[in-house]
Scaffold this motif. Structure first.
Motif, short mmCIF file in Angstrom:
data_model
loop_
_atom_site.label_atom_id
_atom_site.label_comp_id
_atom_site.label_asym_id
_atom_site.label_seq_id
_atom_site.Cartn_x
_atom_site.Cartn_y
_atom_site.Cartn_z
N CYS A 2 32.38 40.56 26.35
CA CYS A 2 32.56 41.24 27.64
C CYS A 2 33.97 41.01 28.17
O CYS A 2 34.15 40.33 29.20
CB CYS A 2 31.54 40.75 28.65
SG CYS A 2 29.84 40.99 28.14
N ASP A 4 35.93 42.87 29.74
CA ASP A 4 36.17 43.39 31.08
C ASP A 4 35.77 42.39 32.15
O ASP A 4 36.48 42.17 33.13
CB ASP A 4 35.44 44.73 31.27
CG ASP A 4 33.96 44.65 30.94
OD1 ASP A 4 33.58 43.81 30.09
OD2 ASP A 4 33.18 45.43 31.52
N VAL A 5 34.58 41.76 31.96
CA VAL A 5 34.11 40.76 32.91
C VAL A 5 35.04 39.54 32.90
O VAL A 5 35.41 39.00 33.95
CB VAL A 5 32.67 40.32 32.58
CG1 VAL A 5 32.22 39.19 33.50
CG2 VAL A 5 31.73 41.51 32.69
N GLN A 8 38.35 40.27 34.73
CA GLN A 8 38.23 40.22 36.19
C GLN A 8 38.06 38.80 36.70
O GLN A 8 38.59 38.44 37.76
CB GLN A 8 37.05 41.10 36.64
CG GLN A 8 37.31 42.58 36.38
CD GLN A 8 36.22 43.47 36.93
OE1 GLN A 8 35.93 43.43 38.12
NE2 GLN A 8 35.61 44.27 36.08
N VAL A 32 41.53 43.74 25.28
CA VAL A 32 41.32 44.67 26.39
C VAL A 32 42.07 45.97 26.13
O VAL A 32 41.53 47.07 26.26
CB VAL A 32 41.76 44.04 27.72
CG1 VAL A 32 41.73 45.07 28.84
CG2 VAL A 32 40.88 42.85 28.07
N THR A 39 35.38 51.49 30.64
CA THR A 39 34.98 50.27 31.34
C THR A 39 36.16 49.31 31.44
O THR A 39 36.42 48.72 32.49
CB THR A 39 33.81 49.58 30.61
OG1 THR A 39 32.73 50.49 30.50
CG2 THR A 39 33.36 48.33 31.36
N LEU A 40 36.89 49.19 30.32
CA LEU A 40 38.03 48.27 30.31
C LEU A 40 39.18 48.81 31.14
O LEU A 40 39.88 48.05 31.81
CB LEU A 40 38.46 47.99 28.87
CG LEU A 40 37.45 47.16 28.07
CD1 LEU A 40 37.86 47.05 26.62
CD2 LEU A 40 37.29 45.78 28.68
N ALA A 43 38.36 47.93 34.51
CA ALA A 43 38.55 46.50 34.74
C ALA A 43 40.03 46.18 34.97
O ALA A 43 40.38 45.40 35.87
CB ALA A 43 38.02 45.69 33.55
N ALA A 46 40.94 47.44 38.39
CA ALA A 46 40.46 46.52 39.43
C ALA A 46 41.33 45.27 39.48
O ALA A 46 41.64 44.76 40.57
CB ALA A 46 39.00 46.14 39.16
N ALA A 47 41.74 44.79 38.31
CA ALA A 47 42.62 43.62 38.26
C ALA A 47 43.96 43.93 38.92
O ALA A 47 44.53 43.09 39.63
CB ALA A 47 42.82 43.18 36.81
#
Length: 199
Positions: A2, A4-5, A8, A32, A39-40, A43, A46-47
């Motif tokens: 994961c 992406d998780v 973040q 990544v 999704t990535l 992410a 968002a980062a």
């Protein structure tokens, strides 16, 4: 499994040792960037919103490890997020920002001349010195001929090199004498290797 998780989580952390955070990001970013899933991308987006400097420093750490392999991936994600000007504004060191700006201009995402002149005005001698140093590195590492090849690879193309010199010459009146001397010597070295630069 994961990334992406994990991305973040790392960006959201407030570690005591920022260098360690940047190095962990540099370890994670290849996976990544290579995944290229929505999704990535989300992410990374968002980062960027949460901690742009941390993300930029992580990408710079990745670039330091392998400039050739990482630069295209970094530009791809920065372009996907439509943040090239904002990213370049905080990207450090200037050598990293310059490499990325040159590649972006070769893909017609960025006006290199305007970017150079704006940054010379904003950052002054430190930026100009980094540009001269980047050009000198191409000469000193024996990659001058490769750097002046037509639009191949990730080196400085003849066109990009000409733009850099044009912009650096334009700001000579604002340069310290030492940088002016370095620039004149470097330009003479380049002209000897490739007279077409003067055209």
């Amino acid at each position: 499994d994961c990334p992406d998780v994990l991305l973040q989580t790392i960006v959201a952390a407030r570690p005591r040792f920022r260098d360690l955070q940047h190095q962990v990001l540099a370890d994670l970013l290849p996976a990544v960037l290579a995944a290229k899933s929505q999704t990535l991308v989300a992410a990374v987006s968002a980062a960027w919103v949460r901690a742009p400097t941390v993300l930029a420093n992580g990408m710079a750490a990745l670039w330091r490890r392998d400039p050739t392999a990482s630069l295209t991936q970094i530009l791809d994600i920065v372009q996907e997020l439509k943040i090239i000007p904002d990213f370049l504004a905080i990207a450090r060191p200037f050598h990293f920002a310059l490499d990325l700006a040159i590649l972006a201009s070769r893909r017609e995402y960025l006006n290199l001349e305007k970017w150079m002149l704006d940054n010379a005005e904003i950052h002054g001698a430190p930026f100009v010195s980094a540009c001269i140093s980047s050009l000198a590195d191409k000469t000193n590492t024996g990659s001058l001929l490769a750097a002046l090849e037509p639009e191949h690879g990730l080196g400085f193309s003849l066109r990009s090199t000409a733009v850099l010199f044009k912009c650096l010459h334009a700001v000579i009146p604002k340069m310290p004498a030492e940088l002016v001397d370095q620039l004149k010597k470097l330009y003479a070295d380049y002209l000897r290797s490739n007279p077409a630069l003067a055209e």
